[in-house]
Structures are given as structure tokens and as C-alpha cells.
Design a protein around this motif. Structure first.
Motif: not given
Ligand SMILES: Nc1ncnc2c1ncn2[C@@H]1O[C@H](COP(=O)(O)OP(=O)(O)O)[C@@H](O)[C@H]1O
Ligand SMILES: [Mg+2]
Lengths: 279, 270
Positions: A93-95, A98-103, B158-160, B163, B182
Motif C-alpha cells: 500500500f501507499q501509506e 497507516t498500512a501497519l496496525d498501530p496496536t 485506514q490502510d492497515y 492490508a 483500535n
């Protein structure tokens, strides 16, 4: 050789009003080939990629045909598509922000892709994740695996995203502007990495970008998309030397800034192609 | 200043929970023991907050009352979250007619106040702590469903999420592994707000005799009993009133404070 990906008369419309944004495009991608898909923002590149993956929102209407390895995907149920995603085909993905889950620690996210498609013990999976993180050029992969996304730089994150897309050695990798959000030096490194890893895995690639210069580093053949239509396709040489569509000629001129004489105004796509005002 | 609010909230809520816990093992006096010779004592020694019209130690009654408050609050919020969160996440992930149905159902529930539900339940099976838990819990489902849906809609962009789906994760697994964690912080804010509302509702229901029956002490019941002495000994109403007001205030401060710490993108959902 039959194409790995064959898209025929693909149309995508959205919402109650059925606003069509992709107007019956067709193209094919041979095994091992890298095909660039280029076009300005809003031209329908991401929609095309998501249509291939079967990941468009619920309000999308898709018609036409998408075949991967000869198998028709349009109309398949989600539970029949899911086993193919991440295994036969995957997406970058582009971003990277944001392409990885922050949690979740990134190692677990990479392991998830592995464990979804293979029955492995968690120890084995972790070992493989560390291996792949090292392969995509991350130093200290053990530490990276345990880190949360916010602790990594944009370039590091995008390497993790590449690792996720390639860990199952898919036949087809769709890269949706994978370097657009990165600064120039990091961009070059990630492109080199993609180049090497796609070769190592032997995957075909549909590489999306709005930048012909970027596409020309990776791809042999290019599709030019404009307002939901493919207006031109051909080898890089054809595109650079004998483009017929004015929009493509504009793209070529803007990608060849080195040809501009000092003091001259930089060319823009609009010098070559003026969009008709819609009524 | 806003930080101070959060900490005051934490202290007040902790005090209520501590009171409930302490009452399990110790109270200054037996909160059920009527002492006709000791009625309406002012605050002092040995009855720190005085005694009520039955001669029962008010502090003891307050401590045990905190227990009912916490029980009902925890049970009602859990029930509301268990009912509302799956509905909201489903609506947020699927959109379209699924979302329409969830919104309609939550509108219908929303139109049923906890009080009406409690009256119906009390009429059907008798007033008890359990009927208060169920009535308040059901009445709080729509709030959770709405907040969960709004937060899910934001997280889904959100992309995640894309993904995860592009890696072959099913919708169900995505919702559990990636959507719920989240939106958890937003749900925490809602839980805190709903807990405050539940305390008020529980007090109102026990005041009206639609919840925990006497002699079990509850703050609402204490308010009810204090009514008799509203002109002769108004301080009787002060203690349970203060307990209710401070715990609701604490939960609202806690909720507001947590909201300030949310990811700015998710703040509008809470
Ligand atoms: N979920 C959606 N609902 C409605 N319209 C959409 C949706 N996704 C994309 N579009 C529209 O489709 C068009 C193409 O978008 P996109 O494929 O994202 O362009 P890009 O070439 O920049 O990737 C845009 O006009 C966009 O507004
Ligand atoms: Mg795009």
C-alpha cells in the motif's frame, strides 16, 4: 504461455447513482512480467487494484472479468477469495504510516500473513519472520519484530510492508504507489529493494504510480490510465518515443526534466493535454 | 487543567470502588441494624456521618450502597457493551442494509427509556437488583452501538484494515484482531460515560422501588428514606445525594479526560 493476470472489460461503479469510475478496461500480465499502471490522482488506479484483489467497498458494482492463473475472480464469495489473498496475490500500500496496525508489534503482523496460509508453530513462524525482515534489509530484525509501527521510520515501515506482501512468495504483487509517501532517498532504496525481492521471489508485479520516472525504473511495459480508461499501452521504449495520446506525451515530457534547457520553463502535462470541461 | 480533571475523575471513581470493596469485609456498624434509641444522630463520634431515621449508621449504609452501585454499573455496562459493540462493528464494517437495520434497531431501543423497561421488568418478574441491571444495560446498548459504528467507520478507512484483508484475513478475524483493538480506547470512554448514566439510573430506580428491594442499602433508597425528614433533618438527603453526584462527576471527568487522550481521528466518534 497464458497470462497470469487477465483483466477484460472491467467496469467499476459506486453507490446508488452507479457513478462509473472505471470504464471497461482490458489488459494482461504475463508470468514474471512487471507492468506499470500510470495515471494522475483520481484516474481509477487504486480502484482497479482493489477490484483485482476483490477488496472494493460494499457500495461498488464490478462487472467484466478478472482472471488470475486462469481462475475467474469477479463474483467469487469473500471466503473463496480470502485464501488467494496474501498467497497467490498480495498488495503493497501507499501509506507506510497507516498500512501497519498501530496496536500490534510488526513481527506479529508479518507472522499473521504466514500463519493464515500455512500451518506452522509460532516459533517456526517467528524464525521465518525474522529471516524475511532481514531479507528486506532491516537491521536488527529481532528488535524490529517486537517494535510497534510508531517506533519505526517511514522507510522501515515500508520494508515491513514489503516483507508482508512477499513472505508467502505470491505469483502476483500489486504495488499501489509504494514510494509516493517516502522522501526521495528512501524512495530509491525501497525501489531497489522491490526490484531485487520481486526477482528473488519470481513474482509478477502490477506497479501503480503517477510518476513515469519511477515506473520506468521497474517496469518493461506501461499502461496509461486517464479518467477510468486505458488510453495507451506499450513498452517503455514505445511510450517514450512514439506515444500517440497527448496525455502520454505530456507525461513523457514531465518525466524528462533532464532534457529541459537551463532557464526554460518546466513542462507540465497541461501543455500537452487539456481536459474537456464536462457539462 | 484538563489533566487535573482526569485525575480528579480517577480519584473519585477509585474511591467508590474502594468503598464497595471495603464494605465486603468491614463496615463501622451493621448497616441493617435498627437502633430506635439512636435515630437522627448528627455527624460526629462514634457515628462519623450520623444515623438515619431508623438509627442505622449512615456511613455503613453508604459503603454497602456503593456495592450495589458498582454491581449494577459494571453489569449494565458489560451487558450494553456485549450487545452494542458487535452490532456497531458489524454495521461499520458492512455498511449498506446491515448498517440500516442496526441503526433502526438501536433507534427503537433508544426510544425505550430505562425507566419504562424497568417498570415492565419489575411488573413481569418483580423488582430486584437484576432487573435494574438488565433494564439499564438494554437501554445503554444503542449508545455503544452508535459509538462502535462511528469508530469502526473511521478505522475502516485506514490502510492497515485493507492490508490485513489483502493478506487473506477474513472479515471476522479482521474485526477481532484489527478493528476491536483500535476502537477499544473509544469504547473505554463510552463505558465511563455509560457507567455514570447507569449510576443515576440505578439511584432513580431504587428510589422508586423498581430495583434492589429493602432492606439492602442503596443510595437511591437512602434518598427515598431521607424524604420523610427533608424539613427536620435535611442532612439525611445530603449524604446519599453527595455520593451519587460525586461518583457521576468522577465518571464524567474520567470519560472526558480519556477522550482528550484519544487519537484525534477517533475523537469525533466518542
Ligand atoms: N469507495 C468509493 N466510493 C465512491 N467513490 C470512490 C470510492 N473509491 C474511489 N472512488 C472514486 O473513484 C475514482 C478513482 O479513485 P482512485 O482509484 O482512488 O484514484 P487513483 O488513480 O488516484 O488511485 C475517484 O473519483 C474516487 O472518488
Ligand atoms: Mg490511488
Amino acid at each position: 504461455m497464458s497470462p497470469l493476470l487477465e483483466v477484460t472489460d472491467l467496469r467499476v461503479a459506486f453507490g446508488r447513482s452507479h457513478r462509473e469510475v472505471v470504464h471497461g478496461i482490458s489488459f494482461a500480465l504475463e508470468p514474471g512480467e512487471r507492468l506499470g499502471l500510470i495515471g494522475e490522482s483520481g484516474s481509477g488506479k487504486t480502484v482497479t487494484a482493489l477490484a483485482v484483489m476483490g477488496l472494493l467497498a460494499e457500495n461498488a458494482y464490478v462487472s467484466g472479468s478478472v482472471r488470475v492463473g486462469g481462475r475467474e475472480l469477479v463474483g467469487l464469495r469473500d471466503r473463496d477469495l480470502a485464501p488467494l489473498r496474501g498467497q497467490a496475490m498480495s498488495m503493497v500500500f501507499q501509506e507506510p504510516m497507516t498500512a501497519l496496525d498501530p496496536t500490534m508489534p510488526v513481527g506479529r503482523q508479518v507472522a499473521e500473513v504466514l500463519l493464515l496460509h500455512q500451518h506452522l508453530g509460532h516459533g517456526v513462524a517467528r524464525g521465518r519472520v525474522i529471516e524475511v525482515l532481514a531479507e528486506v534489509g532491516l537491521e536488527d530484525p529481532e528488535r524490529v519484530a517486537d517494535a510497534y509501527p510508531h517506533a519505526l521510520s517511514g522507510g522501515q515501515r515500508q520494508r515491513v510492508v514489503v516483507a508482508m506482501a512477499l513472505i508467502n512468495r505470491p505469483d502476483l504483487v500489486i504495488c499501489d504507489e509504494p514510494t509516493t509517501a517516502l522522501d526521495v532517498t528512501v524512495q530509491a532504496k525501497v525501489l531497489n529493494l522491490l526490484d531485487a525481492e520481486l526477482d528473488a521471489v519470481g513474482a509478477s508485479c502490477l506497479f501503480i504510480s503517477h510518476d513515469l520516472a519511477v515506473v520506468s525504473q521497474l517496469c518493461e511495459r506501461v499502461l496509461v490510465m486517464l479518467d477510468g480508461d486505458i488510453v495507451e499501452q506499450g513498452s517503455l521504449a514505445q511510450i517514450f518515443n512514439s506515444a500517440t495520446h497527448p496525455y502520454t506525451r505530456g507525461l513523457v515530457a514531465t518525466a524528462r526534466l533532464d532534457a529541459v534547457e537551463p532557464g526554460e520553463r518546466l513542462p507540465t502535462v497541461e501543455d500537452y493535454y487539456q481536459r474537456q470541461v464536462r457539462r | 487543567m484538563r489533566r487535573a480533571g482526569l485525575w480528579i475523575g480517577v480519584v473519585l471513581v477509585a474511591a467508590v470502588i474502594l468503598a464497595a470493596l471495603v464494605s465486603l469485609v468491614w463496615t463501622p456498624y451493621n448497616p441493617l441494624q435498627v437502633q430506635p434509641t439512636q435515630t437522627l444522630r448528627p455527624a460526629g463520634w462514634p457515628h462519623l456521618l450520623g444515623t438515619d431515621g431508623f438509627g442505622i449508621d449512615i456511613l455503613s449504609r453508604l459503603l454497602v450502597g456503593a456495592r450495589t452501585t458498582v454491581y449494577v454499573g459494571v453489569a449494565a455496562v458489560s451487558l450494553a457493551a456485549l450487545g452494542g459493540v458487535p452490532l456497531g462493528v458489524l454495521a461499520g464494517m458492512r455498511g449498506g442494509w446491515v448498517s440500516e437495520i442496526v441503526l433502526r434497531v438501536s433507534d427503537i431501543l433508544y426510544a425505550f427509556p430505562a425507566l419504562l423497561l424497568a417498570i415492565l421488568l419489575a411488573a413481569a418478574v418483580g423488582a430486584s437488583t437484576g432487573t435494574a441491571m438488565v433494564a439499564i444495560g438494554i437501554a445503554s446498548i444503542p449508545a455503544f452501538a452508535r459509538v462502535a459504528r462511528a469508530a469502526t467507520l473511521i478505522v475502516m478507512t485506514q490502510d492497515y484494515i485493507l492490508a490485513a484483508r489483502a493478506s487473506g484475513t477474513s472479515r471476522w478475524t479482521t474485526s477481532v484482531r484489527h478493528v476491536l483493538p483500535n476502537i477499544a480506547a473509544v469504547l473505554g470512554v463510552q463505558a465511563s460515560v455509560s457507567f455514570g448514566i447507569a449510576i443515576l439510573a440505578e439511584a432513580a430506580l431504587s428510589y422508586l422501588g423498581l430495583a434492589t428491594p429493602p432492606p439492602t442499602p442503596t443510595w437511591g433508597r437512602m434518598l427515598h428514606d431521607a424524604q420523610t425528614y427533608i424539613f427536620t433533618s435535611p442532612v439525611q438527603a445530603l449524604w446519599p445525594g453527595l455520593a451519587i453526584a460525586l461518583s457521576v462527576l468522577g465518571l464524567n471527568l474520567l470519560g472526558d479526560g480519556l477522550r482528550d487522550h484519544l487519537d484525534p481521528r477517533l475523537r469525533e466518534a466518542a
